[in-house]
Scaffold this motif. Structure first.
Motif, PDB file in Angstrom:
ATOM      1  N   LEU A  27      38.064  43.550  43.386  1.00 24.79           N
ATOM      2  CA  LEU A  27      39.443  43.279  42.980  1.00 24.79           C
ATOM      3  C   LEU A  27      40.411  44.353  43.459  1.00 24.79           C
ATOM      4  CD1 LEU A  27      41.325  41.397  41.413  1.00 24.79           C
ATOM      5  CD2 LEU A  27      40.870  42.756  39.366  1.00 24.79           C
ATOM      6  N   LYS A  65      44.406  43.713  44.285  1.00 24.17           N
ATOM      7  CA  LYS A  65      44.449  42.339  43.794  1.00 24.17           C
ATOM      8  C   LYS A  65      44.878  41.318  44.850  1.00 24.17           C
ATOM      9  CE  LYS A  65      44.928  43.510  38.916  1.00 24.17           C
ATOM     10  NZ  LYS A  65      45.580  43.189  37.635  1.00 24.17           N
ATOM     11  N   SER A  78      34.730  41.530  39.262  1.00 22.54           N
ATOM     12  CA  SER A  78      35.958  41.158  38.573  1.00 22.54           C
ATOM     13  C   SER A  78      35.798  39.867  37.769  1.00 22.54           C
ATOM     14  CB  SER A  78      37.093  40.979  39.592  1.00 22.54           C
ATOM     15  OG  SER A  78      38.169  40.258  39.034  1.00 22.54           O
TER      16      SER A  78
END
Length: 248
Positions: A11, A18, A52
């Motif tokens: 992640l 992100k 994640s």
């Protein structure tokens, strides 16, 4: 041979945190990469290996297979090795999570390396594509590779290699596309190797393989794969996505 694809999906990417959850064509980047890999129909199984819960949730929503990493990993291949250690497979392909434009043609050529290697002399293969613009050659986000006459990698770098002391257009520069195809035993051997000095300074995991005296067979493809390393790359990808998806 049983062939599986695993997409490592961390992640918190250093250059673009992100990024795998960013929207691309109505889905997240990681979903589009997973679905593009499945659509090739080249693999017996496709997995996403992640640390994640957010990414895992996205993939499970597409009925995809998720391996949740139990160990903090320094590179994608290590994450994949943990995921496949107990899985029966002959060839494992590492498809980068930020490569939603990956297509069947280039992956097929990569897998054919092993189909045409009955003596099992090749343990690892990867992709490269021509780089023609000097600005792109200089861009450190484009990893360059130089190969020998048999198309085995000599070195990878974020710098322009070879360095042109004369006219740069006399050499055909190659960009490394970060898709790797391992024989399973080679992947597990890689997993047991400690990170190496060149790997750590360039932040390129494939250098660990070369520094330990192993060889990487490079496969040339003209199919352009657009990786997403920066917010600017994402905007470019969004612009190109409509034309890309129309080809399916």
């Amino acid at each position: 041979m049983k062939k599986i694809a695993v997409i490592p999906a961390r992640l918190e990417a250093t250059r673009f945190p992100k990024k795998l959850l960013q929207d691309l064509g109505g889905r997240s980047v990681i979903e589009q990469t997973y679905l593009a890999t499945v659509r090739t129909a080249l693999f017996d199984e496709v997995w996403v290996a992640t640390d994640s819960p957010e990414i895992a949730e996205k993939i499970k929503a597409t009925d995809g297979k998720v391996f949740f990493s139990q160990i903090a990993h320094s590179c994608g291949s290590n994450r994949i090795a943990e995921a496949v250690e107990a899985l029966p497979a002959d060839i494992i392909v590492n498809v980068q999570g930020d490569e939603p434009f990956i297509q069947k043609e280039s992956l097929q050529h990569l897998l054919e390396v092993f189909d045409h290697d009955p003596q099992q002399q090749i343990d690892l293969a990867s992709l490269m594509t021509p780089l023609r613009e000097w600005e792109e050659i200089q861009n450190p986000n484009n990893v360059k590779v130089v190969v020998d006459k048999n198309q085995f990698a000599l070195y990878f770098s974020r710098s322009p290699i070879p360095f042109p002391r004369g006219e740069q257009d006399t050499y055909s520069y190659k960009k490394h596309i970060g898709v790797y195809a391992f024989r399973k035993q080679a992947l597990m051997a890689f997993y047991r190797l400690a990170p190496t000095p060149l790997e750590e300074i360039e932040k390129l995991e494939q250098l660990r393989y070369l520094e330990n005296g192993r060889r990487i067979k490079m496969v040339l493809t003209e199919v352009e794969n657009i990786g997403i390393d920066t917010p600017e790359d994402l905007e470019k990808a969004r612009f190109l996505w409509r034309d890309h998806i129309a080809t399916f």
